[in-house]
Design a protein around this motif. Structure first.
Motif, PDB file in Angstrom:
ATOM      1  N   LEU A  37      28.222 -56.066  13.298  1.00 19.79           N
ATOM      2  CA  LEU A  37      28.711 -55.504  12.036  1.00 19.79           C
ATOM      3  C   LEU A  37      27.629 -55.496  10.962  1.00 19.79           C
ATOM      4  O   LEU A  37      27.443 -54.503  10.260  1.00 19.79           O
ATOM      5  N   THR A  38      26.897 -56.602  10.849  1.00 18.51           N
ATOM      6  CA  THR A  38      25.851 -56.671   9.826  1.00 18.51           C
ATOM      7  C   THR A  38      24.781 -55.619  10.056  1.00 18.51           C
ATOM      8  O   THR A  38      24.354 -54.922   9.125  1.00 18.51           O
ATOM      9  N   ASP A  39      24.335 -55.465  11.310  1.00 13.44           N
ATOM     10  CA  ASP A  39      23.324 -54.448  11.624  1.00 13.44           C
ATOM     11  C   ASP A  39      23.838 -53.051  11.276  1.00 13.44           C
ATOM     12  O   ASP A  39      23.097 -52.212  10.733  1.00 13.44           O
ATOM     13  N   ILE A  40      25.100 -52.796  11.582  1.00 16.33           N
ATOM     14  CA  ILE A  40      25.689 -51.476  11.307  1.00 16.33           C
ATOM     15  C   ILE A  40      25.761 -51.221   9.813  1.00 16.33           C
ATOM     16  O   ILE A  40      25.360 -50.159   9.318  1.00 16.33           O
ATOM     17  N   THR A  41      26.259 -52.212   9.041  1.00 13.45           N
ATOM     18  CA  THR A  41      26.428 -52.002   7.599  1.00 13.45           C
ATOM     19  C   THR A  41      25.084 -51.859   6.887  1.00 13.45           C
ATOM     20  O   THR A  41      24.933 -51.029   5.994  1.00 13.45           O
TER      21      THR A  41
END
Length: 456
Positions: free
Chosen positions: A201-205
């Motif tokens: 999620l962090t990489d995506i956001t």
């Protein structure tokens, strides 16, 4: 020849004329904050590094300004790390403090440290500078002011609504046309879940938050580099390009995220906020933007960003909901939500669009010309009376040539000049000169304030 002094890149000096304009922004924002029941606090410019590190993600941590320990900061450093030039591991041995990166994390620390003294929900505003070791560019500085408003200790979505109301009122008062972009980190978590990449999620956001700056192709390349599969990236494309009205996007999202409980909860939160805002009939436009991610790790719910419509610049306000930011300091289950107005970008926008009212640029309304010791004393007494009536008045300190004194008044954009010589003192009058029109007229001391205010 002495080297000409300079200031660090990414910082700025502000002249008196600029400070008058900046204070107009601060005063306008502060007035709106107070209308909604928010109270001011201040926190130190520097915080302990363990307060700051790990709260902004890896990219944010890299932008923290570290402060070297006092005295011989190398005396306790590991010689092996020094020899290896291992700066990341060495930092903790030579630096215990850092300049604050934002006002939200220090606020969370403040809440935990002073929790016994506060009334919850606790509503605070804070107007102070922050520092980031970023690459300076247009609209991006290493030292800049933030005007933050937050409420902690309440899960109610009324708080999100109130923050949008504050945004609407602040920018209407400043005369800046803006649009509020809205998203929800639960929706983003749901998207990560349905494409099979919940752990990233962090990489995506972090990646999709750059979409507007670097474009879709480079975002996809970054996601691939971070380890997302081609299949997951392919599934993401139609979601990022959703179009239509806010309700149409929400309906489509409800279908796409049907299998994600978290994602549906985010959709419902957005829908509720938009429904309430629609009933309040705000003038500011609100757009659901699924590419809005705001790359700060602590956001868990609604996220906001405000863009100026009439000038090309990054966001001028942003924020969101954080469910447990105080938990990292030991106070669990205290939800909060807040937004931050970027005063420096707002200042740049207002300068570019020439939005500052004309009276904001005038610091002094009336200047007494100094003809000598006796006349100067007479003027000082009258100037004191006029200041007590609320006028901005100064007396020229030296009995210099008239041309020099008038040039001073012109350069400072002073509205009126008062001429008091021997004849005026005998008659108990003052000769006023309107510096814009050049008109001169005689008035009694009691008439001065009315004449000056009438001009406005």
């Amino acid at each position: 020849m002495a080297q000409k002094p300079s200031i660090p890149k990414g910082t700025r000096d502000f002249s008196p004329a600029e400070m008058v304009r900046r204070n107009y922004i601060f005063d306008t924002i502060r007035e709106v904050f107070q209308k909604y029941g928010y109270m001011p606090i201040e926190t130190p410019a520097m915080e302990n590094l363990d307060t700051l590190l790990g709260k902004y993600g890896d990219e944010g941590d890299k932008l923290l300004f570290k402060i070297l320990n006092s005295g011989d900061f190398l005396s306790k450093a590991d010689e092996k790390l020094l020899a290896q030039k291992d700066s990341s591991r060495l930092t903790g041995q030579i630096s215990e403090k850092g300049l604050r990166y934002d006002l939200t994390v220090p606020f969370a620390r403040f809440v935990v440290q002073h929790q016994g003294e506060l009334t919850f929900p606790f509503k605070r505003y804070q107007i102070q500078p922050v520092w980031r070791a970023d690459r300076p560019q247009k609209g991006r500085y290493r030292e800049f002011f933030q005007c933050d408003v937050d409420v902690v200790g309440s899960d109610s979505l009324f708080n999100e609504v109130e923050l949008v109301q504050i945004v609407d009122e602040v920018f209407r008062k400043l005369g800046i046309r803006v649009i509020v972009k809205l998203n929800n980190r639960k929706v983003l978590a749901g998207i990560a879940e349905i494409i099979g990449e919940s752990s990233r999620l962090t990489d995506i956001t972090v990646a999709i938050d750059k979409l507007e700056k670097i474009g879709l192709e480079k975002v996809n390349a970054e996601l691939l580099e971070k380890g997302l599969s081609n299949a997951a990236i392919e599934k993401l494309q139609p979601i990022l390009s959703l179009s239509g009205t806010n309700n149409e996007k929400l309906d489509r999202l409800s279908y796409i995220l049907a299998s994600s409980e978290t994602g549906i909860k985010g959709v419902n939160e957005i829908r509720e906020v938009l429904t309430i805002l629609e009933a309040l009939e705000l003038k500011t436009g609100i757009e659901l933007d699924l590419t809005l991610a705001r790359g700060l790790n602590y956001y868990t719910g609604a996220i906001f960003e405000v863009k100026a419509l009439d000038v090309e610049i990054g966001s001028i306000t942003g924020g969101g909901r954080y469910d447990d930011l105080t938990g990292i300091f030991g106070l669990k289950n205290v939800s909060g939500v807040g937004i931050s107005f970027g005063a420096d970008r707002i200042f740049d926008v207002m300068n570019q669009l020439e939005l500052f009212p004309s009276e904001v640029t005038a610091s002094t309304q009336l200047m007494f010309v100094n003809f000598g010791p006796r006349e100067g004393l007479w003027c000082l007494k009258l100037a004191t009376e006029l200041r007590q009536q609320g006028l901005k008045v100064e007396v020229y300190p030296d009995s210099a040539r008239m041309k020099k004194q008038m040039n001073y008044a012109n350069k400072k954009n002073i509205d009126f000049v008062a001429l008091v010589g021997e004849e005026e003192m005998k008659a108990g009058t003052v000769t006023l000169k309107n510096m814009e029109s050049g008109e001169q007229f005689s008035v009694s001391p009691g008439e001065i304030a009315g004449k000056i205010r009438k001009r406005k």
